[in-house]
Design a protein around this motif. Structure first.
Motif, mmCIF file in Angstrom:
data_model
loop_
_atom_site.group_PDB
_atom_site.id
_atom_site.type_symbol
_atom_site.label_atom_id
_atom_site.label_comp_id
_atom_site.label_asym_id
_atom_site.label_seq_id
_atom_site.Cartn_x
_atom_site.Cartn_y
_atom_site.Cartn_z
ATOM 1 N N LYS A 1 18.714 45.034 47.065
ATOM 2 C CA LYS A 1 18.475 46.103 47.663
ATOM 3 C C LYS A 1 17.134 46.193 48.749
ATOM 4 C CE LYS A 1 20.429 49.101 44.467
ATOM 5 N NZ LYS A 1 19.306 50.483 42.837
ATOM 6 N N VAL A 2 15.903 45.475 48.001
ATOM 7 C CA VAL A 2 14.548 45.225 49.013
ATOM 8 C C VAL A 2 15.112 44.676 50.923
ATOM 9 C CG1 VAL A 2 12.907 44.803 49.781
ATOM 10 C CG2 VAL A 2 13.474 45.672 46.737
ATOM 11 N N TYR B 1 12.063 38.676 40.510
ATOM 12 C CA TYR B 1 12.670 39.403 40.256
ATOM 13 C C TYR B 1 14.269 39.409 39.921
ATOM 14 C CZ TYR B 1 8.506 41.823 42.439
ATOM 15 O OH TYR B 1 7.627 42.046 42.565
ATOM 16 N N ASP B 2 15.085 40.657 39.391
ATOM 17 C CA ASP B 2 16.476 40.685 39.215
ATOM 18 C C ASP B 2 16.883 40.662 40.532
ATOM 19 O OD1 ASP B 2 18.883 41.956 37.471
ATOM 20 O OD2 ASP B 2 18.772 43.245 39.343
ATOM 21 N N PRO B 3 18.011 39.877 40.944
ATOM 22 C CA PRO B 3 18.246 39.589 42.292
ATOM 23 C C PRO B 3 19.107 41.498 42.889
ATOM 24 C CG PRO B 3 20.136 39.011 40.646
ATOM 25 C CD PRO B 3 18.280 39.443 39.747
#
Length: 440
Positions: free
Chosen positions: A426-427, A419-421
């Motif tokens: 955010k997660v 995934y995008d860093p």
């Protein structure tokens, strides 16, 4: 006046009398609370001659009498008890700017002033109209035709004479933004109903790192149970919010702007133009690009929205913010189905059943409170499922993510590193907050 707060359990009785003093009166007038007040009244009635009472001007304290700080402490004692002395000091010392002083803005400003914010800047070019009295916080018939900001300032100084209420009787626009938003405001409250102006204000605040909250449409709505405070990216069934989202996106802003909105379907439509307006509607705009047609407004809705915004702002100023519940609660069967889906997914991956600690209440919290009933990845509301975020760790409040069924199927086969860093951070932040706010 710079306030110094102290908590007082009873109300000081302040009485100033013309004429000669008497030792019994001095004794009674120094008493505090209901008993002292009753004693003072009894002794006054026993005097052999009448003496005229003088109204105490708290803004100009009488020498030797109760100090302004004591009066302020008593006036705001309920807030002090709620926030604590340090929290209320932070509230008092803050500058809050409110742009747009109609129904929502006037009620928000009213609540902030009542709660002890000592520096409020009011910005609006409009005048009080007779038709606005159904929703304005303080305006009366005598105020019709007068400046909204001057009207509010005058009324506010009757109950907070120590406050710095700035009345800026002018239009907010690109040219005036630097001046009107100067002074390092702690919060800006957007209550503008013109879309272009609203987008500019929100963009300016984001670009200058000024905290802001925006009011969406209060018109044509009636159900206060459908009001929500949420990020602009999570709004639905609000035409003004939809238009603002689209406009902010052009400036690269897709989230990070808290708003209050109603998820209720509009109950009324814009009123048609009157016959004399149809020929040349441009002549009836208050300003270029401003709306001509009128939307029906139930006066209770702007009042509730304004007070809700004020509560949000006050708690943030006191550094005691609450976490808004943006998504509407779903029916029990939805959470039970999600519980079964997550349980089946865990069994499919061979998880130890003893480590599956979820119940239906946990599912409701994660689904609605944490992820707002939206996919963490696409923000979609359709075909949602819960799955582990990190497959190397057991499912828990701090390790489940909500995705669409298609996204969940792909997620279960990929690594977090794929995934995008920025998304990963955010997660992680959302899950950490979910764990912190969860009551076991």
């Amino acid at each position: 006046t710079q306030s110094t707060w102290g908590i007082y359990e009873s109300s000081p009785i302040v009485v100033v009398m013309e004429g000669q003093s008497h030792w019994k009166e001095r004794l009674a007038f120094s008493a505090l609370g209901v008993v002292g007040g009753a004693a003072a009244m009894w002794l006054c009635q026993r005097r052999q001659h009448k003496q005229a009472a003088v109204v105490v001007d708290y803004h100009q304290p009488v020498p030797g009498k109760v100090a302004d700080t004591e009066i302020l402490s008593e006036q705001f004692v309920r807030n002090i008890q709620f926030f604590g002395e340090e929290g209320q000091k932070k509230v008092a010392r803050s500058l809050v700017v409110i742009v747009g002083l109609g129904g929502v803005g006037s009620h928000c400003a009213f609540a902030l002033a009542r709660s002890g914010v000592e520096h409020i800047r009011l910005i609006d070019f409009d005048r009080v109209s007779l038709s606005s009295l159904n929703r304005h916080a303080v305006a009366t018939r005598a105020d019709v035709g007068l400046s909204k900001v001057e009207t509010i300032r005058r009324h506010f100084l009757e109950f907070v004479p120590h406050a710095n209420i700035e009345a800026m009787d002018q239009l907010y626009d690109a040219e005036s933004a630097d001046l009107l938003l100067s002074g390092n405001p702690a919060f800006v409250v957007d209550c503008i109903d013109n879309i272009d102006t609203k987008i500019h204000l929100l963009t300016y605040c984001k670009q200058h790192n000024i905290r802001v909250i925006s009011s969406c449409g209060a018109g044509a709505k009636a159900d206060p149970t459908r009001l929500h405070i949420a990020d602009i990216s999570e709004t639905n069934d609000d035409e003004l919010a939809r238009a603002v989202r689209k406009g902010l996106k052009k400036h690269g802003i897709t989230e990070g702007v808290p708003v209050i909105f109603s998820s209720e379907k509009s109950q009324r439509k814009l009123l048609p133009l009157q016959r004399h307006q149809e020929m040349d509607p441009e002549n009836f705009r208050p300003l270029p690009n401003f709306r001509v047609r009128i939307i029906p407004v139930l006066g209770t809705m702007p009042a509730i929205m304004g007070n809700a915004i004020a509560s949000y702002v006050l708690c943030h100023l006191a550094e005691q913010p609450f976490k808004p519940l943006a998504a509407e609660k779903l029916n029990l069967s939805t959470y039970q189905r999600q519980f079964q889906v997550l349980g089946n997914r865990e069994r499919k991956f061979g998880a130890d059943p003893s480590l599956f600690q979820f119940n239906v209440d946990d599912i409701e919290y994660v689904f609605t409170d944490v992820w707002k009933a939206r996919s963490a990845l696409s923000k979609s509301r359709n075909s949602l499922e819960l799955t582990r975020w990190d497959r190397s760790k057991p499912a828990s409040i701090s390790n489940v993510i909500l995705l669409t069924s298609g996204e969940a199927a792909i997620h279960d086969k990929k690594s977090i590193d794929d995934y995008d860093p920025e998304f990963v951070q955010k997660v992680i932040a959302t899950l950490a907050e979910a764990e912190r706010h969860y009551v076991y």
